[in-house]
Design an enzyme around this catalytic site. Structure first.
Site, PDB file in Angstrom:
ATOM      1  N   GLU A 212      -3.173  -4.083  -4.041  1.00  0.00           N
ATOM      2  CA  GLU A 212      -2.746  -2.767  -4.542  1.00  0.00           C
ATOM      3  C   GLU A 212      -1.272  -2.639  -4.184  1.00  0.00           C
ATOM      4  O   GLU A 212      -0.923  -2.300  -3.055  1.00  0.00           O
ATOM      5  CB  GLU A 212      -3.581  -1.655  -3.889  1.00  0.00           C
ATOM      6  N   CYS A 246       2.793   5.491  -3.997  1.00  0.00           N
ATOM      7  CA  CYS A 246       2.925   4.314  -4.878  1.00  0.00           C
ATOM      8  C   CYS A 246       2.995   4.699  -6.352  1.00  0.00           C
ATOM      9  O   CYS A 246       3.642   4.030  -7.139  1.00  0.00           O
ATOM     10  CB  CYS A 246       1.773   3.358  -4.642  1.00  0.00           C
TER      11      CYS A 246
HETATM   12  P1  NAD Z   1       4.235  -3.375   3.373  1.00  0.00           P
HETATM   13  O1  NAD Z   1       3.922  -4.407   2.375  1.00  0.00           O
HETATM   14  O2  NAD Z   1       5.508  -3.463   4.141  1.00  0.00           O
HETATM   15  O3  NAD Z   1       3.092  -3.287   4.485  1.00  0.00           O
HETATM   16  C1  NAD Z   1       1.718  -3.236   4.170  1.00  0.00           C
HETATM   17  C2  NAD Z   1       0.924  -3.934   5.251  1.00  0.00           C
HETATM   18  O4  NAD Z   1       1.334  -5.289   5.347  1.00  0.00           O
HETATM   19  C3  NAD Z   1       1.069  -3.332   6.642  1.00  0.00           C
HETATM   20  O5  NAD Z   1      -0.219  -3.195   7.215  1.00  0.00           O
HETATM   21  C4  NAD Z   1       1.931  -4.321   7.387  1.00  0.00           C
HETATM   22  O6  NAD Z   1       1.558  -4.445   8.745  1.00  0.00           O
HETATM   23  C5  NAD Z   1       1.700  -5.629   6.676  1.00  0.00           C
HETATM   24  N1  NAD Z   1       2.910  -6.449   6.611  1.00  0.00           N
HETATM   25  C6  NAD Z   1       4.207  -6.022   6.484  1.00  0.00           C
HETATM   26  N2  NAD Z   1       5.051  -7.061   6.431  1.00  0.00           N
HETATM   27  C7  NAD Z   1       4.297  -8.176   6.529  1.00  0.00           C
HETATM   28  C8  NAD Z   1       4.592  -9.579   6.534  1.00  0.00           C
HETATM   29  N3  NAD Z   1       5.836 -10.038   6.450  1.00  0.00           N
HETATM   30  N4  NAD Z   1       3.563 -10.443   6.658  1.00  0.00           N
HETATM   31  C9  NAD Z   1       2.294  -9.996   6.743  1.00  0.00           C
HETATM   32  N5  NAD Z   1       1.961  -8.692   6.751  1.00  0.00           N
HETATM   33  C10 NAD Z   1       2.939  -7.790   6.655  1.00  0.00           C
HETATM   34  O7  NAD Z   1       4.098  -2.025   2.571  1.00  0.00           O
HETATM   35  P2  NAD Z   1       4.336  -0.560   3.078  1.00  0.00           P
HETATM   36  O8  NAD Z   1       5.796  -0.386   3.416  1.00  0.00           O
HETATM   37  O9  NAD Z   1       3.325  -0.218   4.101  1.00  0.00           O
HETATM   38  O10 NAD Z   1       3.984   0.291   1.780  1.00  0.00           O
HETATM   39  C11 NAD Z   1       4.900   0.520   0.772  1.00  0.00           C
HETATM   40  C12 NAD Z   1       4.561  -0.255  -0.472  1.00  0.00           C
HETATM   41  O11 NAD Z   1       3.170  -0.220  -0.712  1.00  0.00           O
HETATM   42  C13 NAD Z   1       5.217   0.317  -1.701  1.00  0.00           C
HETATM   43  O12 NAD Z   1       5.647  -0.741  -2.522  1.00  0.00           O
HETATM   44  C14 NAD Z   1       4.083   1.065  -2.383  1.00  0.00           C
HETATM   45  O13 NAD Z   1       4.251   1.249  -3.761  1.00  0.00           O
HETATM   46  C15 NAD Z   1       2.930   0.195  -2.060  1.00  0.00           C
HETATM   47  N6  NAD Z   1       1.693   0.964  -2.118  1.00  0.00           N
HETATM   48  C16 NAD Z   1       0.797   0.685  -3.091  1.00  0.00           C
HETATM   49  C17 NAD Z   1      -0.348   1.441  -3.196  1.00  0.00           C
HETATM   50  C18 NAD Z   1      -1.365   1.193  -4.276  1.00  0.00           C
HETATM   51  O14 NAD Z   1      -2.457   1.743  -4.171  1.00  0.00           O
HETATM   52  N7  NAD Z   1      -1.083   0.404  -5.295  1.00  0.00           N
HETATM   53  C19 NAD Z   1      -0.569   2.470  -2.295  1.00  0.00           C
HETATM   54  C20 NAD Z   1       0.361   2.706  -1.309  1.00  0.00           C
HETATM   55  C21 NAD Z   1       1.500   1.944  -1.215  1.00  0.00           C
END
Ligand code: NAD
Length: 457
Positions: A212, A246
């Protein structure tokens, strides 16, 4: 559980799944009822944690997180038994004596990785689907919303079976360590960049994933709309959670005269909702951390500020801002904004807007504001994205019967309601036969020696 021994976590979950506990639908229902109780009994603590992490206003926390979660888990409780039943399929002449059936098989041990923007809801909606489908779950909430993450770590073991459902915490390096484990399914919510890391790790074990993700969700507005209603709906979608959603409208495409009318309306609405000093309004969140604040502050230099434009680093505050005369090459158009900044780009027509959208990565959502049925149809047929909402923003999320997910760079797979259950269920095809003489006679032409006569029959 702080940074921990993921091998033991995994072993515990594997043993729990192998015990067969989660195969029992009544066990699943009891767990789901307990999850509902967790939401009901800890509402104040959940609201407080969300306030600490994002200064989320209480009504927003209730409406957009807790009520959504309650509705979702009630749907699972009501339907879990029915959805778990084997699905009969039509018989043919050859299988008339048999039972061809699809079993709703849980995958096994599932990993759910959450995001920080709706830190409770986005971590737990997938969990209810995974429980309903009979899986054991390891939940990794986002470290960027520490109060919510800590609260889930405390609450989940008190309400759910601690062998089957475990919370682990940590940042990127912990997630990468965790991903070395062989899961049976991974459900990830977050950025497209990290989504690719998750998928690569999952590929090593051929683990199926739902991703997602995010992206830039465009809004097209034409001159036919009720401008007051359109402006209200766009601004609400943009300012809820301070744009850190998002499916928030990312940027607007419209012609110049529509732009001028829209900007006037947006100005009026922002004053009506948040007053002359929006920073003192209790109805606006803050940016989650310094990194995201700085990222957004850098975007304020794109185009020309028509409304807002102020920021305050000490308060992690970015004022609701509308930018005009923005070029596609400006910083604000290079990545998902994820904040209260709304750029408007001029296009001559719906056709131009569609070309603009199709020249970019597939969006999570497209918003179309138009009374013109042909314009609506053109967007529906000629663009590809996760979901569409016509003449409103974000409301598609509230319809449980609609699958929620992206396509291309905005994601893989979808969930909510029955789609959540299906996401966490392997559809196992089974053909059950007997030694009945009639059944054997119906199928005996498959045996050698092969003859033309047998094939003709
Ligand atoms: P992110 O990808 O930075 O983090 C998400 C998760 O991944 C966290 O639990 C984090 O600990 C982990 N993570 C972060 N960096 C990592 C890495 N290098 N290796 C492994 N794991 C890692 O995202 P975010 O900042 O938490 O959220 C923002 C993004 O999420 C935006 O792009 C938003 O649009 C998207 N989002 C999508 C939905 C949806 O339902 N489609 C919902 C909410 C947010």
């Amino acid at each position: 559980m702080a940074t921990c021994d993921f091998v033991s976590v995994m072993q515990k979950a594997r043993t729990a799944f192998a015990s067969g506990k989660t195969r029992d639908v009544n066990f699943r229902i009891r767990q789901l009822e307990s999850l509902l109780r967790m939401y009901e009994e800890n509402e104040a603590d959940l609201v407080n944690a969300l306030y600490k992490d994002l200064r989320k206003p209480k009504p927003e926390a209730k409406l957009m997180e807790i009520e959504v979660l309650k509705g979702d888990v009630r749907t699972m409780i009501q339907n879990c038994k029915e959805w778990s039943k084997p699905q009969r399929v039509p018989k043919t002449l050859v299988t008339m004596m048999d039972t061809p059936v699809i079993l709703q098989d849980p995958y096994g041990v599932v990993l759910v990785i959450g995001s920080w923007n709706y830190p409770v809801q986005l971590s737990l909606i997938p969990v209810s689907g995974a429980i309903a489908a009979g899986n054991c779950v390891i939940i990794k909430p986002s470290e960027i919303a520490p109060a919510s993450s800590k609260l889930l770590e405390e609450l989940i073991p008190r309400y759910l079976d601690p062998e089957c459902f475990q919370v682990v915490t940590g940042g990127p390096s912990d997630v990468q360590e965790l991903l070395k484990q062989k899961f049976d399914y991974i459900f990830f919510t977050g950025s497209t960049t990290v989504g690719k890391i998750v998928r690569e790790a999952a590929n090593k074990h051929l683990t199926p994933v739902t991703l997602e993700l995010g992206g830039k969700s465009p809004v097209y507005v034409d001159e036919s709309v009720d401008m007051t209603i359109a402006a209200r709906r766009i601004i609400w979608g943009k300012m809820v959670n301070c744009g850190q959603t998002c499916i928030a409208p990312d940027y607007i495409l419209c012609n110049k005269s529509t732009r001028d009318r829209l900007v006037d309306k947006i100005r009026e609405i922002l004053i009506e909702w948040y007053g002359q000093d929006p920073q003192s309004s209790p109805d606006l969140c803050r940016i989650v951390n310094v990194r995201h604040f700085q990222r957004l502050q850098a975007m304020l230099g794109s185009g020309k500020v028509a409304i807002g434009g102020k920021s305050d680093a000490d308060d992690l505050w970015i004022e609701p801002t509308v930018l005009i005369d923005v070029k596609p090459t400006d910083p604000v158009m290079q990545e998902e904004i994820f904040g209260p900044i709304l750029p408007i780009l001029e296009v001559e027509s719906a056709y131009d807007a569609i070309q603009f959208i199709n020249a970019r990565e597939k969006a999570l959502t497209i918003y179309i504001f138009s009374r013109n049925a042909k314009t609506q149809q053109a967007f529906l047929e000629e663009t590809s994205c996760g979901s569409v909402c016509v003449n409103d923003t974000m409301m598609q999320f509230t319809v449980e019967e609609l699958p929620f997910g992206g396509v291309g760079a905005s994601g893989i797979g979808a969930y909510h309601g029955k789609y959540s259950f299906d996401t966490f269920t392997h559809k196992k095809s089974c053909l059950i036969r007997s030694f009945d003489k009639m059944g054997e006679a119906l199928g005996k032409d498959r045996y050698p020696p092969y003859t033309d006569e047998k094939i003709r029959r």
